[in-house]
Design an enzyme around this catalytic site. Structure first.
Site, PDB file in Angstrom:
ATOM      1  N   GLU A 108     -30.597  41.876 -23.950  1.00  0.00           N
ATOM      2  CA  GLU A 108     -30.568  40.899 -23.049  1.00  0.00           C
ATOM      3  C   GLU A 108     -29.221  40.607 -22.588  1.00  0.00           C
ATOM      4  O   GLU A 108     -28.522  39.818 -23.151  1.00  0.00           O
ATOM      5  CB  GLU A 108     -30.928  39.427 -24.157  1.00  0.00           C
ATOM      6  CG  GLU A 108     -32.271  39.760 -24.813  1.00  0.00           C
ATOM      7  CD  GLU A 108     -32.794  38.749 -25.813  1.00  0.00           C
ATOM      8  OE1 GLU A 108     -34.143  38.685 -25.556  1.00  0.00           O
ATOM      9  OE2 GLU A 108     -31.931  38.106 -26.540  1.00  0.00           O
ATOM     10  N   ASP A 137     -28.491  34.827 -32.002  1.00  0.00           N
ATOM     11  CA  ASP A 137     -28.777  35.474 -33.066  1.00  0.00           C
ATOM     12  C   ASP A 137     -28.179  36.952 -33.176  1.00  0.00           C
ATOM     13  O   ASP A 137     -28.416  37.666 -34.346  1.00  0.00           O
ATOM     14  CB  ASP A 137     -30.103  35.658 -33.101  1.00  0.00           C
ATOM     15  CG  ASP A 137     -30.785  34.938 -34.470  1.00  0.00           C
ATOM     16  OD1 ASP A 137     -30.185  34.116 -35.081  1.00  0.00           O
ATOM     17  OD2 ASP A 137     -31.921  35.288 -34.960  1.00  0.00           O
ATOM     18  N   LYS A 275     -36.985  35.015 -34.520  1.00  0.00           N
ATOM     19  CA  LYS A 275     -36.700  33.795 -33.702  1.00  0.00           C
ATOM     20  C   LYS A 275     -37.191  32.522 -34.325  1.00  0.00           C
ATOM     21  O   LYS A 275     -36.574  31.385 -33.970  1.00  0.00           O
ATOM     22  CB  LYS A 275     -37.612  33.941 -32.328  1.00  0.00           C
ATOM     23  CG  LYS A 275     -37.478  33.084 -31.411  1.00  0.00           C
ATOM     24  CD  LYS A 275     -38.418  33.396 -30.244  1.00  0.00           C
ATOM     25  CE  LYS A 275     -38.193  31.874 -29.317  1.00  0.00           C
ATOM     26  NZ  LYS A 275     -39.234  32.245 -28.147  1.00  0.00           N
ATOM     27  N   ASP A 299     -36.836  30.952 -23.747  1.00  0.00           N
ATOM     28  CA  ASP A 299     -36.228  32.299 -23.800  1.00  0.00           C
ATOM     29  C   ASP A 299     -34.980  32.404 -22.707  1.00  0.00           C
ATOM     30  O   ASP A 299     -35.013  32.097 -21.581  1.00  0.00           O
ATOM     31  CB  ASP A 299     -37.064  33.381 -23.515  1.00  0.00           C
ATOM     32  CG  ASP A 299     -38.247  33.791 -24.607  1.00  0.00           C
ATOM     33  OD1 ASP A 299     -38.115  32.840 -25.658  1.00  0.00           O
ATOM     34  OD2 ASP A 299     -39.140  34.199 -24.516  1.00  0.00           O
ATOM     35  N   ASP A 462     -44.854  31.404 -32.251  1.00  0.00           N
ATOM     36  CA  ASP A 462     -45.312  30.454 -31.536  1.00  0.00           C
ATOM     37  C   ASP A 462     -46.961  29.863 -31.518  1.00  0.00           C
ATOM     38  O   ASP A 462     -47.267  28.935 -31.562  1.00  0.00           O
ATOM     39  CB  ASP A 462     -45.175  30.761 -29.826  1.00  0.00           C
ATOM     40  CG  ASP A 462     -45.503  32.386 -29.538  1.00  0.00           C
ATOM     41  OD1 ASP A 462     -45.966  32.915 -30.699  1.00  0.00           O
ATOM     42  OD2 ASP A 462     -45.362  32.838 -28.421  1.00  0.00           O
TER      43      ASP A 462
END
Length: 753
Positions: A108, A137, A275, A299, A462
């Site tokens: 990412e 994280d 997450k 995100d 989620d």
């Protein structure tokens, strides 16, 4: 806060369903039932296990389609009127805490995260009502460095966007054009606009280069001073780090929102829950520091595309009754799309069918990003303030048992419970007080992850969290403004697509068999029956991959063993099967055309569904089963995000097809490609063997079914002759050939026996 204006802020509008579509749905259902009746009536003809297995698969297909109809038939949409909310005084608007999560600095890219953060900080909402928290994280000093540099740019970018009413507030998208002038829509602005635009573009280019140098390692970040906490750390073992990068101390509405970096403590001896654990830490930290009654989580690759998104969400929260709007979900719209969607990543059905469909029942799923929440509901409280009523001392004891031992956090929870929030005067001091709540052992002997916060027990936290909220009888809202509220990236390679689908499959099954499953909550009379059916359809969809795989392999098995599982071409039942196949595919094709997609896009989605079903989804199912029996644990795999700062241009430049490899499937040595290649080899072997020997029992249906499978796996056929990342590795080919030969051998032995 009560709605003080006569005009509505939000309305729920039913969508009229075409009668022809309903007729087609009923026709398909009738055909599926007819096939089952035919199977039952034919059992006495001694067809063997192939007939039984075909019946089981077809029963699942009929059940799955029946469940889907509960979602298809009562769609709705929500219309918001943010222009009415804009008439209110800024002091009346509620505060919102913005959460951005990132987990891997390699997969990412920091520049992607920075653009998302900048777009959030520049939204059209009073800046002193916003606080942006970034969860790292991966414990990388590069993220902190990037955010510090991004803030310096934000002090120029945020005023520029608001002064000139810039619509696209992610700078990499706004400056993605190669020319030296702004888009034509901006040419009508004031004379000083052009020089300011050029200056802003130059400043962003400097920011981009700095972050790129830090990411590549050409700019060394010394772990001392501001970065001392990063010394001797790794991704799974490090202390907590909280840095207030910027505090809007003067509470200037037109200024820059608070910006806070958060890295929770991790230890190999403590579970961190991926997450979901990061989100719960952000919830506690923000509770101590700003304690906004509403939260937004995105995100790191989902940037704001509509500067009025907060007003859009608040129009829903303030315009509907609290129980009618537990959370507001914006769809995930993709900007880096390739022509004709070669990887099937647009998820048109997910948001057009499931999104609108569930909106007509109890509300859409929580999709993990682009979602606004009520903090009170994330804490597991009821909306009528009936929780923990009694003496104040008893209340605090109960709160500590549920929420942990941080006095500062318990005080913030009490404020949320009583709807009496006192703004924190100095968030830098509050940041120090919030440190205890980020410890890896803080949640021990609490109800975090079960009754409070984001749910544990599934890597799709989620869906689990949304089910818990719906299970309390509350409703959610889908918000689909124009332009879309958020834009993000989708995987643009074969391995990334399969990793994402595998994670979804595993997580959905974990959610299905959790304590908050739709079956349990329906039995407790808290979840509406039709909403439960819709959840069941979505959560059990990975199991359909197993039945689809068995059904496809039956065709190859029958060709190899000179057997049959389908009616002969002259039998009336064959017409039923053909009609069902044509009706379902033509219905999907019409849907894609109605949504503005091409026939090629429809075909790409059909074949991608077939490929991911036989590879990633099947692996996801086995991953869940292995976890269930204790063979192995489920691992959260981060999907690689598109790291190109100008990805939209790169893709758009190839939409005319000038590059032969644009949209071509890529491969690596993942075991999932062994499954797909083996699947292809089995069908190729069956079709080859059909050219030799006697096949008096095999009908035309089996041959056409096998040919259809090969056509769907055409990217793998091309991969057999491709080179580099576009070719299937030789090790995968050899292993797959061995498994395919073993399957053929077993089939031959079974036929002899």
């Amino acid at each position: 806060m009560a709605n003080t204006v006569s005009s509505p802020l939000c309305q729920k509008i039913p969508i009229k369903v075409n009668k022809l579509n309903r007729a087609i749905d009923l026709t398909i259902l009738l055909l599926l039932i007819s096939i089952l009746v035919y199977r039952l009536l034919s059992f006495n003809k001694n067809h063997g296990f192939t007939w039984v297995l075909a019946f089981v698969c077809e029963f699942w297909f009929a059940l799955e389609f029946s469940l889907s109809l509960t979602t298809f038939w009562t769609p709705a949409e929500f219309k918001t009127y943010p222009e009415i909310l804009l008439q209110r005084d800024a002091a009346e608007l509620p505060a919102v805490d913005l959460f951005v999560t990132t987990a891997d600095v390699v997969l990412e890219s920091p520049i992607v995260t920075v653009n998302t953060v900048l777009s959030l900080m520049a939204v059209d909402y009073p800046a002193h009502k916003l606080a942006c928290y970034v969860s790292d994280d991966g414990c990388s000093p590069i993220i902190l460095y990037s955010l510090i540099e991004a803030f310096k740019f934000a002090r120029l970018w945020v005023p520029f966007c608001k002064k000139y009413d810039v619509q696209v507030r992610a700078p990499f998208r706004y400056f993605s054009r190669d020319d030296s002038f702004p888009p034509s829509d901006d040419d009508k602005k004031s004379p000083e606009f052009h020089p300011e635009w050029r200056r802003m573009k130059e400043e962003y280019e400097k920011l981009r280069q700095k972050i790129e140098e830090a990411t590549k390692g050409t700019l060394k970040i010394v772990c001392s001073g501001e970065y001392a906490a990063f010394a001797n750390t790794n991704k799974s073992d490090h202390p907590n780090i909280i840095k207030v990068i910027w505090e809007n101390k003067e509470r200037v509405p037109e200024g820059v929102p608070h910006l806070i970096y958060v890295c929770r403590e991790k230890s190999p001896n403590c579970p961190h829950h991926y997450k979901a654990g990061a989100m719960n830490v952000l919830t506690r930290v923000s509770g101590v520091m700003t304690n906004a009654p509403f939260l937004l989580n995105v995100d790191c690759d989902m940037f704001v595309n509509n500067p009025k998104i907060v007003h859009q969400a608040m129009s829903s929260f303030l315009g509907l009754k609290p129980q009618e709007c537990a959370f507001v979900q914006f769809p995930q719209v993709i900007y880096n799309q390739l022509k004709d969607d070669p990887f099937g990543t647009q998820m048109v059905a997910a948001f057009e069918v499931i999104g609108h469909g569930m909106a007509g029942i109890q509300g859409p799923l929580y999709a993990g990003t682009n979602c606004f929440h009520r903090r009170k509901l994330i804490y597991g409280f009821s909306l009528d303030n009936a929780d923990f009523q009694g003496k104040e001392d008893d209340e605090k004891v109960l709160l500590k048992e549920s929420f942990g031992n941080s006095i500062e956090f318990i005080n913030s929870v009490t404020q949320i419970l009583k709807d009496d929030i006192s703004p924190v005067q100095d968030i830098s001091i509050a940041a120090q007080l919030s440190s205890q709540a980020t410890r890896c052992d803080y949640e021990h002997d609490t109800v975090w992850g079960t009754k409070v916060g984001w749910g544990y027990g599934s890597i799709t936290e989620d869906v689990l969290t949304g089910m818990r909220i719906h299970g309390e009888g509350l409703r959610s809202v889908s918000c689909m403004p124009s332009p879309p509220g958020f834009l993000g990236t989708a995987p643009t390679s074969g391995p990334a697509c399969l990793i994402q689908r595998k994670r979804w499959a595993t997580g959905l099954l974990q959610a299905m068999f959790s304590k908050n499953s739709p079956i349990v909550t329906t039995l407790n009379a808290k979840l509406e029956f039709r909403q439960s059916l819709a959840y069941t359809w979505v959560l059990t969809s990975p199991l359909g991959a197993m039945f689809d795989m068995f059904y496809s392999l039956l065709a190859a098995y029958c060709i190899i063993t000179n057997a049959n599982f389908l009616p002969k071409a002259h039998e009336p039942a064959m017409l039923i099967l053909v009609a069902r196949f044509l009706f379902q595919n033509l219905q999907q094709l019409c849907f894609f055309l109605r949504c503005g997609f091409s026939v090629r896009a429809w075909w790409n989605n059909v074949r991608t569904a077939k490929i991911t079903s036989a590879t990633a989804t099947v692996f996801g199912v086995f991953s869940f089963l292995f976890k269930l029996v204790g063979i192995s644990d489920v691992v959260f795999e981060v999907t690689q995000k598109d790291q190109s700062d100008n990805s939209s241009d790169e893709h758009s430049n190839h939409k005319d097809g000038t590059s032969k490899n644009v949209g071509r499937f890529t491969f690596d040595e993942s075991p999932m490609f062994i499954a797909g290649t083996t699947f292809l080899f089995v069908h190729l072997a069956a079709l080859t063997l059909s050219l030799f020997g006697q096949h008096d029992e095999v009908g035309l249906g089996e041959f056409l079914s096998s040919v259809w499978t090969v056509l769907c796996f055409w990217p793998f056929v091309r991969g057999l002759f491709g080179k580099g990342k576009y070719g299937i590795p030789s090790s995968i080919v050899l292993k797959s050939a061995g498994f395919a030969l073993f399957f053929v051998h077993l089939c031959r032995r079974a036929s002899v026996g």
